[in-house]
Write a protein that holds these residues in place. Sequence first.
Motif, PDB file in Angstrom:
ATOM      1  N   LEU A   1     -16.949  11.361  23.747  1.00 10.55           N
ATOM      2  CA  LEU A   1     -18.180  11.166  23.186  1.00 10.55           C
ATOM      3  C   LEU A   1     -19.029   9.995  23.977  1.00 10.55           C
ATOM      4  O   LEU A   1     -20.180  10.096  23.965  1.00 10.55           O
ATOM      5  N   LYS A   2     -18.207   8.930  24.381  1.00 10.39           N
ATOM      6  CA  LYS A   2     -19.119   7.808  24.892  1.00 10.39           C
ATOM      7  C   LYS A   2     -19.070   8.160  26.542  1.00 10.39           C
ATOM      8  O   LYS A   2     -19.641   7.192  26.881  1.00 10.39           O
ATOM      9  N   SER A   3     -18.743   9.244  26.916  1.00  9.78           N
ATOM     10  CA  SER A   3     -18.951   9.393  28.307  1.00  9.78           C
ATOM     11  C   SER A   3     -20.296   9.662  28.906  1.00  9.78           C
ATOM     12  O   SER A   3     -20.711   9.611  30.150  1.00  9.78           O
ATOM     13  N   GLY A   4     -21.335   9.919  27.884  1.00  9.62           N
ATOM     14  CA  GLY A   4     -22.661  10.227  28.156  1.00  9.62           C
ATOM     15  C   GLY A   4     -22.876  11.593  28.717  1.00  9.62           C
ATOM     16  O   GLY A   4     -24.149  12.189  28.755  1.00  9.62           O
ATOM     17  N   LEU A   5     -21.974  12.561  28.170  1.00  4.79           N
ATOM     18  CA  LEU A   5     -22.200  14.120  28.362  1.00  4.79           C
ATOM     19  C   LEU A   5     -22.725  14.340  27.255  1.00  4.79           C
ATOM     20  O   LEU A   5     -22.549  13.645  26.027  1.00  4.79           O
ATOM     21  N   ASP A   6     -23.299  15.451  27.323  1.00  4.08           N
ATOM     22  CA  ASP A   6     -24.081  16.061  26.012  1.00  4.08           C
ATOM     23  C   ASP A   6     -23.216  16.831  25.176  1.00  4.08           C
ATOM     24  O   ASP A   6     -23.016  18.234  25.576  1.00  4.08           O
ATOM     25  N   VAL A   7     -22.155  16.141  24.531  1.00  2.12           N
ATOM     26  CA  VAL A   7     -21.132  17.069  23.909  1.00  2.12           C
ATOM     27  C   VAL A   7     -21.082  16.716  22.390  1.00  2.12           C
ATOM     28  O   VAL A   7     -21.626  15.847  21.856  1.00  2.12           O
ATOM     29  N   LYS A   8     -20.351  17.534  21.430  1.00  5.15           N
ATOM     30  CA  LYS A   8     -20.186  17.201  20.084  1.00  5.15           C
ATOM     31  C   LYS A   8     -19.004  17.838  19.805  1.00  5.15           C
ATOM     32  O   LYS A   8     -18.360  18.775  20.127  1.00  5.15           O
ATOM     33  N   VAL A   9     -18.306  17.329  18.463  1.00  4.46           N
ATOM     34  CA  VAL A   9     -17.061  17.756  18.121  1.00  4.46           C
ATOM     35  C   VAL A   9     -17.362  18.759  17.025  1.00  4.46           C
ATOM     36  O   VAL A   9     -18.205  18.692  16.202  1.00  4.46           O
ATOM     37  N   ASP A  10     -16.649  19.783  17.318  1.00  6.92           N
ATOM     38  CA  ASP A  10     -16.315  20.770  16.193  1.00  6.92           C
ATOM     39  C   ASP A  10     -15.153  21.175  15.582  1.00  6.92           C
ATOM     40  O   ASP A  10     -14.258  21.865  16.839  1.00  6.92           O
ATOM     41  N   VAL A  11     -14.451  20.466  14.840  1.00  2.04           N
ATOM     42  CA  VAL A  11     -12.879  20.963  14.575  1.00  2.04           C
ATOM     43  C   VAL A  11     -12.754  22.277  13.963  1.00  2.04           C
ATOM     44  O   VAL A  11     -11.552  22.773  13.879  1.00  2.04           O
ATOM     45  N   HIS A  12     -13.604  23.008  13.728  1.00  2.84           N
ATOM     46  CA  HIS A  12     -13.584  24.546  13.080  1.00  2.84           C
ATOM     47  C   HIS A  12     -13.503  25.576  14.268  1.00  2.84           C
ATOM     48  O   HIS A  12     -12.621  26.421  14.527  1.00  2.84           O
ATOM     49  N   GLN A  13     -14.688  25.541  15.106  1.00  3.34           N
ATOM     50  CA  GLN A  13     -14.628  26.612  16.050  1.00  3.34           C
ATOM     51  C   GLN A  13     -15.269  25.893  17.378  1.00  3.34           C
ATOM     52  O   GLN A  13     -16.332  26.122  17.745  1.00  3.34           O
ATOM     53  N   PRO A  14     -14.415  25.154  17.972  1.00  3.23           N
ATOM     54  CA  PRO A  14     -14.797  24.567  19.009  1.00  3.23           C
ATOM     55  C   PRO A  14     -15.007  25.386  20.330  1.00  3.23           C
ATOM     56  O   PRO A  14     -14.190  26.306  20.291  1.00  3.23           O
ATOM     57  N   GLN A  15     -15.922  25.172  21.262  1.00  2.00           N
ATOM     58  CA  GLN A  15     -16.115  26.007  22.585  1.00  2.00           C
ATOM     59  C   GLN A  15     -14.925  25.715  23.418  1.00  2.00           C
ATOM     60  O   GLN A  15     -14.559  26.470  24.137  1.00  2.00           O
ATOM     61  N   ILE A  16     -14.539  24.381  23.196  1.00  2.50           N
ATOM     62  CA  ILE A  16     -13.660  24.035  24.222  1.00  2.50           C
ATOM     63  C   ILE A  16     -12.397  23.192  23.569  1.00  2.50           C
ATOM     64  O   ILE A  16     -12.846  22.452  22.753  1.00  2.50           O
ATOM     65  N   LEU A  17     -11.112  23.863  23.462  1.00  2.00           N
ATOM     66  CA  LEU A  17      -9.988  23.229  22.791  1.00  2.00           C
ATOM     67  C   LEU A  17      -9.267  22.634  23.752  1.00  2.00           C
ATOM     68  O   LEU A  17      -8.463  23.151  24.603  1.00  2.00           O
ATOM     69  N   ILE A  18      -9.256  21.183  23.722  1.00  2.00           N
ATOM     70  CA  ILE A  18      -8.266  20.683  24.657  1.00  2.00           C
ATOM     71  C   ILE A  18      -6.817  20.281  24.077  1.00  2.00           C
ATOM     72  O   ILE A  18      -7.198  19.711  23.096  1.00  2.00           O
ATOM     73  N   GLN A  19      -5.920  20.838  24.496  1.00  2.26           N
ATOM     74  CA  GLN A  19      -4.696  20.572  24.029  1.00  2.26           C
ATOM     75  C   GLN A  19      -3.908  19.421  24.845  1.00  2.26           C
ATOM     76  O   GLN A  19      -3.768  19.651  25.920  1.00  2.26           O
ATOM     77  N   ILE A  20      -3.133  18.653  24.048  1.00  2.00           N
ATOM     78  CA  ILE A  20      -2.388  17.518  24.575  1.00  2.00           C
ATOM     79  C   ILE A  20      -1.035  17.541  24.216  1.00  2.00           C
ATOM     80  O   ILE A  20      -0.847  17.631  22.773  1.00  2.00           O
ATOM     81  N   GLU A  21       0.017  17.496  25.004  1.00  2.00           N
ATOM     82  CA  GLU A  21       1.166  17.941  24.703  1.00  2.00           C
ATOM     83  C   GLU A  21       2.063  16.418  25.193  1.00  2.00           C
ATOM     84  O   GLU A  21       2.110  16.248  26.464  1.00  2.00           O
ATOM     85  N   ILE A  22       2.473  15.444  24.382  1.00  2.00           N
ATOM     86  CA  ILE A  22       2.972  14.148  25.004  1.00  2.00           C
ATOM     87  C   ILE A  22       4.387  14.271  24.977  1.00  2.00           C
ATOM     88  O   ILE A  22       5.020  14.586  23.857  1.00  2.00           O
ATOM     89  N   ARG A  23       4.842  14.374  26.043  1.00  2.00           N
ATOM     90  CA  ARG A  23       6.386  14.250  26.192  1.00  2.00           C
ATOM     91  C   ARG A  23       7.055  12.968  26.800  1.00  2.00           C
ATOM     92  O   ARG A  23       6.180  12.020  26.842  1.00  2.00           O
ATOM     93  N   GLU A  24       8.098  12.818  27.040  1.00  2.00           N
ATOM     94  CA  GLU A  24       8.863  11.483  27.340  1.00  2.00           C
ATOM     95  C   GLU A  24       8.178  10.786  28.586  1.00  2.00           C
ATOM     96  O   GLU A  24       7.620   9.875  28.679  1.00  2.00           O
ATOM     97  N   ARG A  25       8.173  11.673  29.707  1.00  2.00           N
ATOM     98  CA  ARG A  25       7.896  11.070  31.034  1.00  2.00           C
ATOM     99  C   ARG A  25       6.372  11.572  31.232  1.00  2.00           C
ATOM    100  O   ARG A  25       5.880  11.163  32.389  1.00  2.00           O
ATOM    101  N   VAL A  26       5.869  12.643  30.742  1.00  2.00           N
ATOM    102  CA  VAL A  26       4.610  13.092  31.080  1.00  2.00           C
ATOM    103  C   VAL A  26       3.763  13.424  29.986  1.00  2.00           C
ATOM    104  O   VAL A  26       4.412  13.988  28.907  1.00  2.00           O
ATOM    105  N   ALA A  27       2.545  13.558  30.091  1.00  2.00           N
ATOM    106  CA  ALA A  27       1.683  14.366  28.905  1.00  2.00           C
ATOM    107  C   ALA A  27       1.139  15.614  29.697  1.00  2.00           C
ATOM    108  O   ALA A  27       0.626  15.267  30.824  1.00  2.00           O
TER     109      ALA A  27
END
Length: 388
Positions: free
Chosen positions: A132-158
């Motif tokens: 949100l602070k990056s300066g891009l024109d974006v908004k958060v939508d937790v119900h129907q996001p147009q882009i869903l970024i998934q993060i999987e954090i493992r031991e040595r890598v995410a």
Amino acid sequence: MDAILLIRYGEIALKGKNRPFFEKKLEQNIKTALRGLEPFKLIFQRGRFFLHIGGERLFSAQERLRRVFGIVSVSPAYPAEPELAAICQEALALLRNSYFPGVSFKIETNRVNKRFPYPSPEVNSQVGAFILKSGLDVKVDVHQPQILIQIEIRERVAYLFCERYPGPGGLPVGVTGRGLLLLSGGIDSPVAGYMALKRGVTLEALHFYSPPFTGEAAVNKVNDLCRVLASYGEKIKLHLAHFTEIQTQIRLHCPESMTITLMRRAMFRIAEKLAARRGIEVLFTGESLGQVASQTLENLTGIDRVVSIPVLRPLIGFDKEEIVNISRQINTYSISTLPFEDCCTLFVPKHPVTRPKPEELEKAEKKIPLDELLASCLEKIETRTVNP
Ligand code: ATP
Ligand code: MG
């Protein structure tokens, strides 16, 4: 670090005690599908496969995985150091790939490594705030996001990913058993074969041909159909049965209206014997109820009556249009519609029987030396292996 492919599988997760067997098979099938794209590393972890494969070959691999039954979806995943700052940077880079002004997004974190210092909701909000602070024109939508970024954090890598490409679903070929497909050069039987493969059946194919009435081109056509089917599993054994003599005898000595049904009965008897020899427990055909005069209930049961091996007809409830659509999707349509004659299209009776009586069919068969004809046909079957 290069992107990897994250491979998810479906139904097989439900199979209880069989699960390790199913997973092993899927792993083998993935490796078979990727043959020629070496070197790669396929790692199995917590109900998923991670495919490490370099550069451009990742895209070829992704394309091939669309044909591996059992796979539900595939995501290209981007690795980052398992620390918050690096994850934030990578998430922003990923969002930029699909960015347009006003786009909505959501971050979803799965902390596989529980020793990672921030809980998942905390990662979500930190990464979200960074974007949100990056300066891009974006908004958060937790119900129907147009882009869903998934993060999987493992031991040595995410791993971060946002695209999900559908796989073909189904079950890994080889987990349910072995079937013999009666494969003509038509539209339907290759689709029936595809359906069998999709449910995890290992297939062999049997084709009847009638030289000189049908030429080498007809056999090549069936060979090409097998090649396509093989690309959804593994190499397929194609058995070629010389049918001219049986067909000619039926033509000459039996009532014209019964020729198709009688030919089919002969084919099934040969198929049953071949299946027994090959340790195969079930036949598959491309028949669909009521599609043509020879596929009435009476004709189908009249054909089944001569064998004791179970006959499965995956297309039984499909309309022709639905079958054609599938054959286009799986790339058999253009081969099936090549103009070469099939042994059954040669002698189509003007008025085929639609309600044959079992006694009448048996009586007709007494007019020809059926046992010798079948034995001789079986004797002369030639087998080849068709690779994808
Ligand atoms: P297809 O499009 O598969 O040929 P179809 O609708 O034309 O099917 P038929 O020609 O009546 O129907 O054949 C019914 C089924 O019998 C086929 O789907 C196939 O399984 C089997 N069959 C027909 N001809 C042959 C053949 N020459 N060799 C092997 N199997 C055959
Ligand atoms: Mg046909």
